[in-house]
Design a protein around this motif. Structure first.
Motif, PDB file in Angstrom:
ATOM      1  N   LEU A 106       0.836  -1.213   0.000  1.00 32.73           N
ATOM      2  CA  LEU A 106       0.000   0.000   0.000  1.00 32.73           C
ATOM      3  C   LEU A 106       0.866   1.256   0.000  1.00 32.73           C
ATOM      4  O   LEU A 106       0.566   2.228  -0.693  1.00 32.73           O
ATOM      5  N   LYS A 122      -8.613  -2.972  -0.131  1.00 28.53           N
ATOM      6  CA  LYS A 122      -8.062  -1.621  -0.078  1.00 28.53           C
ATOM      7  C   LYS A 122      -7.730  -1.111  -1.487  1.00 28.53           C
ATOM      8  O   LYS A 122      -7.938   0.060  -1.794  1.00 28.53           O
ATOM      9  N   GLU A 171     -10.862  -0.135  -3.170  1.00 34.58           N
ATOM     10  CA  GLU A 171     -11.515   1.023  -2.541  1.00 34.58           C
ATOM     11  C   GLU A 171     -10.998   2.343  -3.093  1.00 34.58           C
ATOM     12  O   GLU A 171     -11.687   3.358  -3.059  1.00 34.58           O
ATOM     13  N   SER A 172      -9.763   2.339  -3.577  1.00 37.01           N
ATOM     14  CA  SER A 172      -9.155   3.594  -4.013  1.00 37.01           C
ATOM     15  C   SER A 172      -9.295   3.824  -5.512  1.00 37.01           C
ATOM     16  O   SER A 172      -9.025   2.928  -6.307  1.00 37.01           O
ATOM     17  N   SER A 173      -9.701   5.021  -5.874  1.00 38.11           N
ATOM     18  CA  SER A 173      -9.866   5.335  -7.299  1.00 38.11           C
ATOM     19  C   SER A 173      -8.532   5.272  -8.036  1.00 38.11           C
ATOM     20  O   SER A 173      -8.484   4.979  -9.222  1.00 38.11           O
ATOM     21  N   ALA A 174      -7.440   5.504  -7.315  1.00 42.61           N
ATOM     22  CA  ALA A 174      -6.115   5.475  -7.947  1.00 42.61           C
ATOM     23  C   ALA A 174      -5.719   4.069  -8.390  1.00 42.61           C
ATOM     24  O   ALA A 174      -4.937   3.889  -9.315  1.00 42.61           O
ATOM     25  N   THR A 175      -6.266   3.080  -7.712  1.00 41.73           N
ATOM     26  CA  THR A 175      -5.809   1.710  -7.993  1.00 41.73           C
ATOM     27  C   THR A 175      -6.893   0.720  -8.381  1.00 41.73           C
ATOM     28  O   THR A 175      -6.590  -0.399  -8.776  1.00 41.73           O
ATOM     29  N   ARG A 176      -8.163   1.136  -8.317  1.00 40.69           N
ATOM     30  CA  ARG A 176      -9.214   0.121  -8.493  1.00 40.69           C
ATOM     31  C   ARG A 176      -9.231  -0.557  -9.854  1.00 40.69           C
ATOM     32  O   ARG A 176      -9.738  -1.654  -9.986  1.00 40.69           O
ATOM     33  N   LEU A 197      -1.000   4.440  -1.034  1.00 43.01           N
ATOM     34  CA  LEU A 197      -2.273   4.334  -0.309  1.00 43.01           C
ATOM     35  C   LEU A 197      -2.051   4.181   1.192  1.00 43.01           C
ATOM     36  O   LEU A 197      -2.979   3.877   1.932  1.00 43.01           O
ATOM     37  N   HIS A 229       0.068  11.037   0.405  1.00 40.54           N
ATOM     38  CA  HIS A 229      -0.658  11.610  -0.730  1.00 40.54           C
ATOM     39  C   HIS A 229      -0.449  10.619  -1.859  1.00 40.54           C
ATOM     40  O   HIS A 229       0.563   9.943  -1.890  1.00 40.54           O
ATOM     41  N   SER A 230      -1.372  10.538  -2.763  1.00 43.57           N
ATOM     42  CA  SER A 230      -1.223   9.546  -3.839  1.00 43.57           C
ATOM     43  C   SER A 230       0.049   9.863  -4.616  1.00 43.57           C
ATOM     44  O   SER A 230       0.461  11.009  -4.733  1.00 43.57           O
ATOM     45  N   ASP A 262      -1.225   5.172   5.152  1.00 46.49           N
ATOM     46  CA  ASP A 262      -1.740   6.249   6.011  1.00 46.49           C
ATOM     47  C   ASP A 262      -0.859   7.472   5.848  1.00 46.49           C
ATOM     48  O   ASP A 262       0.348   7.351   5.678  1.00 46.49           O
TER      49      ASP A 262
END
Lengths: 151, 151
Positions: A56, A94, A97-102, A61, A66-67, A63
């Motif tokens: 992650l 996870k 869940e993220s638009s950057a990686t889905r 992704l 920033h992307s 904690d």
């Protein structure tokens, strides 16, 4: 790590060049070495991570992160299911869940053939479930699938 | 080809075949061999060496865990699971088989069964280690005499 300025556009075409970039996640060192060799043998570039958290972090992704650009340069993620801390299934969730990686295809590997586990992963959006030990033929099949999902 | 090299080649082929025939190694080991090439000339030995290190560490941990006044079967199972995984990844069939029996004993919380399994596991591990070290020795003799791969 690439700096934000060198990212370029977040286009749908994720493949930079002919070699797909795969992120391989496995807590076993032997299996990481094996999967890396198998993938490189099939003309992929490989980044390995020893657990879900590291994976992650690599994808931006984690904690307090920033992307970053790494997510857009990864063409596939292949992860072991049984890992201490975060399982492959939790990692899959996870990622989805993220638009950057889905949109990145995720493949789950496991040494155990458990139908409920397989269905759970496929339902959560895993592209494929592969039984360990992974063979050359499995990776060639994966590689073929990657070619088909490229724009 | 030189007579000495031919003789060593024969020795290498025969010895390798015997290991397969006797069930010490399986098809997965062949996969490893196929991943070895000019750019990764020591691949098999490197992975197998890691397996040796990892296995000996796990055997030690298992000894300790089973020596406790109150056995933590989950912990024992976790170690066996790791060993099952790595032995499967390199194709060490007999070791893998013992691990499966061992896991059943853990599930049943059968202390005596586990202790027996550990003895058998240790035995099988050192046996396959010996066999593989012999294999590598013959390979080295073959290469020192001028032999090369693929044969």
């Amino acid at each position: 790590m690439a700096s934000p300025g060198s990212c370029g556009s977040q286009s749908m075409d994720r493949c930079g060049g002919e070699q797909p970039h795969v992120l391989a996640v496995d807590d076993s060192l032997i299996d990481r070495i094996l999967i890396e060799r198998l993938l490189k043998n099939s003309s992929c570039t490989v980044t390995t991570a020893e657990n879900g958290l590291r994976a992650l972090e690599y994808l931006g992704l984690g904690d307090n992160q920033h992307s970053n650009c790494n997510a857009s340069k990864v063409n596939m993620i292949i992860t072991d299911y049984c890992m201490p801390g975060m399982t492959g299934y939790e990692l899959l969730k996870k990622i989805k869940e993220s638009s950057a990686t889905r949109e990145v295809p995720v493949v789950i590997m496991s040494s155990e053939n458990v139908p409920t586990r397989i269905n759970q992963c496929l339902q959560e959006g895993a592209q494929m479930f592969m039984l360990k030990p992974i063979k050359l033929a499995d990776v060639k099949k994966l590689r073929g699938q990657l070619m088909n999902t490229r724009s | 080809m030189d007579g000495v090299v031919l003789q060593l080649q024969r020795k290498l082929i025969d010895y390798t075949n015997s290991l397969f025939h006797e069930g010490y190694i399986n098809e997965q080991f062949s996969q490893l061999q196929q991943l070895q090439d000019e750019s990764n000339p020591n691949f098999v030995m490197e992975v197998v060496s890691l397996f040796f290190q990892d296995s000996e560490r796990l055997l030690n941990e298992l000894g300790k865990a089973l020596g406790q006044p109150v056995i933590d079967f989950k912990k024992v199972d976790s170690h066996v699971h790791q060993l099952k995984g790595s032995s499967s990844s390199i194709g060490a069939q007999k070791v893998q088989n013992v691990c499966m029996t061992f896991r059943s004993c853990c599930e049943q919380q059968n202390a005596d069964g586990c202790l027996t399994c550990l003895q058998v596991l240790s035995s099988e591990y050192f046996l396959v280690k010996n066999k593989l070290e012999t294999l590598f020795k013959i390979e080295q003799q073959f290469m020192a005499a001028g032999g090369s791969f693929p044969m």
